[in-house]
Design an enzyme around this catalytic site. Structure first.
Site, PDB file in Angstrom:
ATOM      1  N   ASN A 112      -0.219  -0.051  12.857  1.00 18.03           N
ATOM      2  CA  ASN A 112      -0.005  -1.131  11.809  1.00 18.03           C
ATOM      3  C   ASN A 112       1.453  -1.724  12.508  1.00 18.03           C
ATOM      4  OD1 ASN A 112      -1.281  -0.437   9.225  1.00 18.03           O
ATOM      5  ND2 ASN A 112      -0.302   1.271   9.705  1.00 18.03           N
ATOM      6  N   ASP A 139      -2.970  -5.653  13.296  1.00 16.75           N
ATOM      7  CA  ASP A 139      -3.265  -4.333  13.466  1.00 16.75           C
ATOM      8  C   ASP A 139      -3.963  -3.966  14.874  1.00 16.75           C
ATOM      9  OD1 ASP A 139      -2.382  -3.060  10.635  1.00 16.75           O
ATOM     10  OD2 ASP A 139      -3.924  -4.492  10.239  1.00 16.75           O
ATOM     11  N   ASP A 190       4.869  -4.440   6.285  1.00 14.36           N
ATOM     12  CA  ASP A 190       3.739  -4.654   7.141  1.00 14.36           C
ATOM     13  C   ASP A 190       3.560  -5.980   7.316  1.00 14.36           C
ATOM     14  OD1 ASP A 190       0.543  -5.517   7.067  1.00 14.36           O
ATOM     15  OD2 ASP A 190       0.572  -3.162   7.214  1.00 14.36           O
ATOM     16  N   ASP A 197      -6.811  -8.944  12.046  1.00 12.28           N
ATOM     17  CA  ASP A 197      -5.943  -9.712  10.929  1.00 12.28           C
ATOM     18  C   ASP A 197      -5.047 -10.808  11.577  1.00 12.28           C
ATOM     19  OD1 ASP A 197      -7.360  -7.885   9.140  1.00 12.28           O
ATOM     20  OD2 ASP A 197      -5.734  -6.300   9.186  1.00 12.28           O
ATOM     21  N   GLU A 231      -4.904 -13.356   8.749  1.00 13.68           N
ATOM     22  CA  GLU A 231      -4.184 -13.068   7.704  1.00 13.68           C
ATOM     23  C   GLU A 231      -2.689 -13.209   8.137  1.00 13.68           C
ATOM     24  OE1 GLU A 231      -3.152  -8.931   5.118  1.00 13.68           O
ATOM     25  OE2 GLU A 231      -4.706  -8.846   6.410  1.00 13.68           O
ATOM     26  N   ASP A 271       0.871  -7.403   8.692  1.00 17.12           N
ATOM     27  CA  ASP A 271      -0.459  -8.302   8.881  1.00 17.12           C
ATOM     28  C   ASP A 271      -1.433  -7.637  10.311  1.00 17.12           C
ATOM     29  OD1 ASP A 271       0.399  -9.487   6.593  1.00 17.12           O
ATOM     30  OD2 ASP A 271       0.896 -11.117   7.866  1.00 17.12           O
ATOM     31  N   ARG A 291       0.682  -1.231  -0.112  1.00 15.00           N
ATOM     32  CA  ARG A 291       0.008   0.121   0.111  1.00 15.00           C
ATOM     33  C   ARG A 291       0.960   1.131  -0.007  1.00 15.00           C
ATOM     34  NH1 ARG A 291      -3.435  -1.242   4.599  1.00 15.00           N
ATOM     35  NH2 ARG A 291      -4.689  -2.076   3.056  1.00 15.00           N
TER      36      ARG A 291
END
Length: 176
Positions: A86, A106, A102, A119, A122, A104, A22
């Protein structure tokens, strides 16, 4: 490289396998020291890994601590300040580009300082798929615990008045 307050910079996050995750097009540097980089943005274009683009809906103050395995985005909304933390690698900052990996997980923090860890599934999938090393997994979990500790202790961006002070400074820049 030191830049001066008011200088715009770009934020890019990647995944462990170095794939693009992102980006945030324009954040204004409000403060840069050996300890922390603080930035502000509003209505900034965000680009996702699938090419989808969207704009943020509210002003935000972003805090990146040197050597920390998390960063915070404090979103200023009419009903209070919400934080999106994050969990990721320590940041790198060169030529007005801030990058980090990142990982994953959060932590979403609400105006009353309650929070949710997001997450988890994830993280479990990506840690297997991208073979996160054990030391990275430990650092990620330590980053989550550090965020929670900072929330409870009202440290850094969670300290009352921190976000408002930096937002006032952000508003002083005409090129925002």
């Amino acid at each position: 490289m030191m830049t001066s307050p008011g200088t715009p910079f770009r934020i890019e996050s990647y995944k462990h396998d170095q794939s693009f995750h992102r980006s945030w097009d324009k954040t204004l540097q409000l403060h840069l020291s050996d300890a922390v980089l603080i930035g502000g943005n509003d209505n900034v274009r965000v680009t996702e890994s699938d090419g989808r683009e969207w704009r943020t809906r509210e002003p935000a103050i972003c805090t990146f601590g040197r050597g920390q395995w998390f960063n915070t985005i404090a979103m200023i909304r009419p009903d209070g300040i919400y934080y999106y933390c994050n969990i990721g690698s320590p940041f790198s900052f060169h030529n007005n580009l801030l990058t980090y990996i990142d990982y994953d997980l959060d932590v979403k923090v609400y105006p009353d300082m309650s929070y949710n860890i997001l997450d988890k599934e994830e993280f479990a999938i990506h840690s297997r798929m991208m073979k996160y090393p054990d030391d990275v997994i430990r650092l990620v979990y330590r980053g989550v615990q550090e965020v929670i500790s900072w929330i409870h202790d009202k440290r850094g961006p969670f300290h009352p008045g921190f976000v408002e002070r930096w937002y006032e400074r952000y508003l002083q820049y005409p090129n925002r």
